[in-house]
Design an enzyme around this catalytic site. Structure first.
Site, PDB file in Angstrom:
ATOM      1  N   LYS A 131      34.332  -4.811 -37.321  1.00 44.04           N
ATOM      2  CA  LYS A 131      34.125  -5.621 -38.530  1.00 44.04           C
ATOM      3  C   LYS A 131      35.389  -5.698 -39.374  1.00 44.04           C
ATOM      4  O   LYS A 131      35.995  -4.661 -39.667  1.00 44.04           O
ATOM      5  CB  LYS A 131      32.985  -5.012 -39.361  1.00 44.04           C
ATOM      6  CG  LYS A 131      31.639  -5.077 -38.662  1.00 44.04           C
ATOM      7  CD  LYS A 131      30.556  -4.356 -39.421  1.00 44.04           C
ATOM      8  CE  LYS A 131      29.293  -4.278 -38.568  1.00 44.04           C
ATOM      9  NZ  LYS A 131      28.257  -3.395 -39.071  1.00 44.04           N
ATOM     10  N   CYS A 165      24.182 -14.100 -32.852  1.00 46.70           N
ATOM     11  CA  CYS A 165      23.169 -13.581 -33.797  1.00 46.70           C
ATOM     12  C   CYS A 165      22.035 -14.586 -34.066  1.00 46.70           C
ATOM     13  O   CYS A 165      22.261 -15.682 -34.583  1.00 46.70           O
ATOM     14  CB  CYS A 165      23.841 -13.199 -35.111  1.00 46.70           C
ATOM     15  SG  CYS A 165      22.668 -12.566 -36.320  1.00 46.70           S
ATOM     16  N   GLU A 191      21.075 -11.283 -46.051  1.00 51.50           N
ATOM     17  CA  GLU A 191      19.697 -11.317 -45.524  1.00 51.50           C
ATOM     18  C   GLU A 191      19.269 -12.770 -45.257  1.00 51.50           C
ATOM     19  O   GLU A 191      19.131 -13.575 -46.188  1.00 51.50           O
ATOM     20  CB  GLU A 191      18.688 -10.630 -46.453  1.00 51.50           C
ATOM     21  CG  GLU A 191      18.710  -9.121 -46.352  1.00 51.50           C
ATOM     22  CD  GLU A 191      18.310  -8.623 -44.960  1.00 51.50           C
ATOM     23  OE1 GLU A 191      17.270  -9.040 -44.437  1.00 51.50           O
ATOM     24  OE2 GLU A 191      19.073  -7.826 -44.384  1.00 51.50           O
ATOM     25  N   SER A 192      19.013 -13.055 -43.974  1.00 47.12           N
ATOM     26  CA  SER A 192      18.741 -14.442 -43.570  1.00 47.12           C
ATOM     27  C   SER A 192      17.546 -15.059 -44.293  1.00 47.12           C
ATOM     28  O   SER A 192      17.587 -16.232 -44.669  1.00 47.12           O
ATOM     29  CB  SER A 192      18.532 -14.517 -42.057  1.00 47.12           C
ATOM     30  OG  SER A 192      17.418 -13.742 -41.675  1.00 47.12           O
TER      31      SER A 192
END
Ligand SMILES: N[C@@H](CCC(=O)N[C@@H](CS)C(=O)NCC(=O)O)C(=O)O
Length: 228
Positions: free
Chosen positions: A38, A11, A63-64
């Site tokens: 998951k 990712c 959220e990065s």
């Protein structure tokens, strides 16, 4: 404070967080999960079901970009510029980086040559925009490594894999972007944001897309076998 970065091996959004943590010298535990399957504990704490997720003393932040901003608030040194307008410009280019990641996805899932060429043109156009924005080398903000660099390091990493498949000429008209790409490739925080098996994993992932890229990889393998 305990920090756990819930991750996936490939990712690029996870990588940007890992790079920011490394640049700040903050120790953390990385916990890779299988996004195709998951784990229940992950689904329970992840509203969007996406990596990265940062557990700060067990409290999940998702959220990065938000995670990077949190790390900026809490851990020195500051990677964002001090000037508010310049900081806004950096945040905008982080967002543009996410748009490029979407084009990269369209590129490697393109079902045929025409679709692949179209995404190739889109990437050339997007990197053209970036070219116009770059000022002094080696990084986005000259000698100061910023969060924008942490966003683009993982973007450029894809092109090392694409270059092994064919010459798509994506950086032929963007020399500043190309130089930036190489400067980021040499940065320890960026090199170390993925595991030693990243290249093999990414190649396997691309081969399994049933896309034009997958076909080009197969052709390359057959050619190599014929030459051996
Ligand atoms: N906007 C998100 C994007 C994160 C993202 O797309 N993560 C992907 C992996 S690279 C994901 O978890 N996908 C799983 C899914 O959508 O089910 C961020 O910046 O953190």
């Amino acid at each position: 404070m305990s920090l756990v970065l819930v991750s996936h091996h490939l990712c690029p959004y996870v990588q940007r967080v890992a790079i920011v943590l490394a640049e700040k010298g903050v120790p953390f535990e990385r916990r890779n999960i299988d996004l195709a399957n998951k784990p229940a504990w992950f689904s329970a704490i992840s509203p969007l079901g996406k990596t990265p997720l940062l557990l700060v003393d067990d409290q999940p932040i998702f959220e990065s970009a938000v995670i990077c901003e949190y790390l900026e608030d809490v851990f020195p040194p500051r990677l964002h510029p001090a000037d508010p307008l310049e900081r806004a410009r950096h945040r905008a280019w982080m967002e543009f980086g996410s748009t490029i990641l979407n084009t990269i996805w369209k590129f490697y899932v393109a079902p045929n040559r025409a679709a692949l060429d179209q995404q190739c043109r889109e990437l050339v156009s997007q990197f053209g925009r970036v070219e116009a924005e770059l000022r002094t080398p080696p990084f986005f903000a000259g000698t100061h490594f910023s969060v924008v660099d942490a966003v683009f390091g993982p973007i450029f990493r894809y092109f090392d894999a694409f270059a092994r498949i064919a010459d798509f000429g994506i950086f032929n008209t963007t020399p500043k972007v190309n130089a930036w790409r190489h400067a980021l490739g040499a940065r320890a925080s960026i090199a170390n944001a993925v595991g030693a098996d990243y290249h093999d994993r990414l190649d396997d992932f691309l081969r399994m897309r049933h896309s034009e890229i997958s076909r080009l990889m197969e052709q390359g393998t057959s050619k190599q076998q014929a030459l051996a």
